[in-house]
Design a protein around this motif. Structure first.
Motif, PDB file in Angstrom:
ATOM      1  N   UNK A 108       0.731  -1.287   0.033  1.00 23.08           N
ATOM      2  CA  UNK A 108      -0.265  -0.057   0.243  1.00 23.08           C
ATOM      3  C   UNK A 108       0.626   1.298   0.522  1.00 23.08           C
ATOM      4  N   UNK A 109       0.708   2.050  -1.016  1.00 19.51           N
ATOM      5  CA  UNK A 109       1.680   2.985  -1.100  1.00 19.51           C
ATOM      6  C   UNK A 109       1.878   4.257  -2.348  1.00 19.51           C
ATOM      7  N   UNK A 110       2.011   4.844  -2.960  1.00 16.25           N
ATOM      8  CA  UNK A 110       1.742   6.303  -3.249  1.00 16.25           C
ATOM      9  C   UNK A 110       3.203   5.779  -4.602  1.00 16.25           C
ATOM     10  N   UNK A 111       2.999   5.226  -6.008  1.00 12.73           N
ATOM     11  CA  UNK A 111       4.224   5.576  -6.558  1.00 12.73           C
ATOM     12  C   UNK A 111       5.025   6.054  -6.813  1.00 12.73           C
ATOM     13  N   UNK A 112       4.548   8.019  -6.529  1.00 16.32           N
ATOM     14  CA  UNK A 112       4.903   8.862  -6.892  1.00 16.32           C
ATOM     15  C   UNK A 112       5.660   9.071  -5.779  1.00 16.32           C
ATOM     16  N   UNK A 113       5.466   8.495  -4.699  1.00 13.78           N
ATOM     17  CA  UNK A 113       6.078   9.098  -3.246  1.00 13.78           C
ATOM     18  C   UNK A 113       7.726   8.548  -3.066  1.00 13.78           C
ATOM     19  N   UNK A 114       8.135   7.770  -4.075  1.00 14.26           N
ATOM     20  CA  UNK A 114       9.071   7.349  -3.888  1.00 14.26           C
ATOM     21  C   UNK A 114      10.435   8.207  -3.494  1.00 14.26           C
ATOM     22  N   UNK A 115      10.139   9.333  -4.191  1.00 11.62           N
ATOM     23  CA  UNK A 115      11.374  10.379  -3.998  1.00 11.62           C
ATOM     24  C   UNK A 115      11.117  11.674  -3.432  1.00 11.62           C
ATOM     25  N   UNK A 116       9.941  11.805  -2.463  1.00  8.93           N
ATOM     26  CA  UNK A 116       9.747  13.017  -2.043  1.00  8.93           C
ATOM     27  C   UNK A 116       9.701  12.954  -0.845  1.00  8.93           C
ATOM     28  N   UNK A 123       1.881  14.404   0.211  1.00 10.72           N
ATOM     29  CA  UNK A 123       2.656  12.493   0.466  1.00 10.72           C
ATOM     30  C   UNK A 123       2.357  11.792   0.899  1.00 10.72           C
ATOM     31  N   UNK A 124       1.641  10.356   0.694  1.00  6.73           N
ATOM     32  CA  UNK A 124       1.676   9.380   1.281  1.00  6.73           C
ATOM     33  C   UNK A 124       1.849   9.010   1.945  1.00  6.73           C
ATOM     34  N   UNK A 125       2.269   7.464   2.708  1.00  6.10           N
ATOM     35  CA  UNK A 125       2.691   7.133   2.903  1.00  6.10           C
ATOM     36  C   UNK A 125       3.730   5.762   2.273  1.00  6.10           C
ATOM     37  N   UNK A 126       5.032   6.308   2.237  1.00  8.93           N
ATOM     38  CA  UNK A 126       5.764   5.702   1.137  1.00  8.93           C
ATOM     39  C   UNK A 126       6.124   3.951   1.227  1.00  8.93           C
ATOM     40  N   UNK A 127       5.940   3.782   2.813  1.00  8.96           N
ATOM     41  CA  UNK A 127       6.514   2.015   3.640  1.00  8.96           C
ATOM     42  C   UNK A 127       6.376   1.282   2.088  1.00  8.96           C
TER      43      UNK A 127
END
Length: 304
Positions: A108-116, A123-127
């Motif tokens: 469960x993650x937002x792929x766009x958060x990988x480098x934020x 930004x969502x949880x990038x765990x």
């Protein structure tokens, strides 16, 4: 078909991403029906069009924006020796988890958060995204209503791929055409212009399918192939491979279009009687002739 667009009681994703579609049982059933229609449209052998040789050699794969996880399960079945990740902004349904093979991991993650950075706006949880490093194959399908930063998306995909890894992207453009042609029908539709304005306001792309090759190249990926298909809204004998899609759209997607219009056009302040009028015109136009369709583009690239 009714164009009632009263205030919605639909459930949506608990996320700050740009994704505009609901997250409830009605939507999950629609996504499953759409997944089956897409497989038929692109040839009937499965969700992926990448060569069987490339796919069979993959050790680590990901399905980005996996939704209900249907394609994730199919990919895992095609390559049972691979480790397969299904990534989405919401958890997949329990029914999917019960069917999943042991080589699938749900993230469960937002792929766009990988480098934020943590705490960054939007930004969502990038765990869990760190698990995706070193992919041999990355699959993404129908993300046009959720990604609002395509350069960042493809740069992220490139960074997650191993050298020699393959990316496959399947998506739609926001334009409608006559069956078997490139004759655009939607240029003068008022409701369509409003949708394009809403996309501009929210950062969503109107050419997520046709622009994928350019974004891949800009991210340093080499484009191997592009293929185009007709995502039909009304079945036509002229495009037999898209007839299942047309039947799905008429039976399942079109009843949900008023809610999509409500959600999208609210971004530019359209509501009430104006929304009802534009929605009626939308439903009329999208069923106006056999074979009317959006262009569905499959783009395959490679990291060298």
């Amino acid at each position: 078909m009714s164009a009632a667009v009263a205030k919605s009681d639909r459930q949506y994703h608990d996320t700050s991403s740009a994704y505009v579609l609901p997250n409830d049982t009605v939507e999950q059933n629609r996504l499953d029906a759409q997944a089956a229609a897409i497989v038929t449209m692109v040839g009937g052998k499965g969700p992926a069009l990448v060569s069987s040789h490339l796919l069979s050699n993959a050790r680590k794969m990901a399905d980005i924006g996996c939704g209900t996880g249907v394609a994730t399960i199919q990919l895992a079945g095609m390559v049972p020796s691979a480790q397969v990740f299904g990534v989405d902004i919401s958890v997949v349904p329990n029914a999917t988890k019960a069917l999943a093979s042991k080589n699938i991991t749900w993230v469960k993650a937002n792929i766009l958060d990988s480098q934020r950075k943590p705490g960054a706006p939007g930004r969502d949880d990038a765990t869990g995204l760190t698990q995706l490093q070193g992919l041999d194959y990355l699959f993404g399908r129908m993300l046009f209503l959720g990604i609002n930063d395509w350069p960042h998306y493809f740069e992220t995909c490139a960074s997650l791929l191993e050298p020699g890894g393959t990316i496959e992207h399947q998506d739609l453009d926001w334009a409608f055409y006559r069956a078997g042609t490139d004759v655009c029908l939607s240029t003068d539709w008022e409701w369509h212009r409003a949708v394009l304005d809403a996309c501009k306001k929210t950062g969503l792309s109107t050419s997520a399918g046709s622009s994928a090759a350019r974004h891949m190249a800009d991210a340093g990926l080499k484009v191997i192939s592009t293929q185009n298909f007709e995502f039909s809204f009304v079945p036509s004998a002229k495009t037999p491979d898209s007839q299942a899609m047309g039947r799905y759209v008429q039976a399942t997607l079109m009843p949900q279009y008023p809610e999509l219009m409500r959600k999208m056009l609210s971004a530019i302040g359209i509501e009430g009687s104006e929304l009802e009028r534009l929605t009626r015109e939308c439903l009329r136009d999208l069923s106006s002739e056999e074979g009317i369709h959006q262009k569905y583009t499959v783009t395959i690239g490679k990291k060298y």
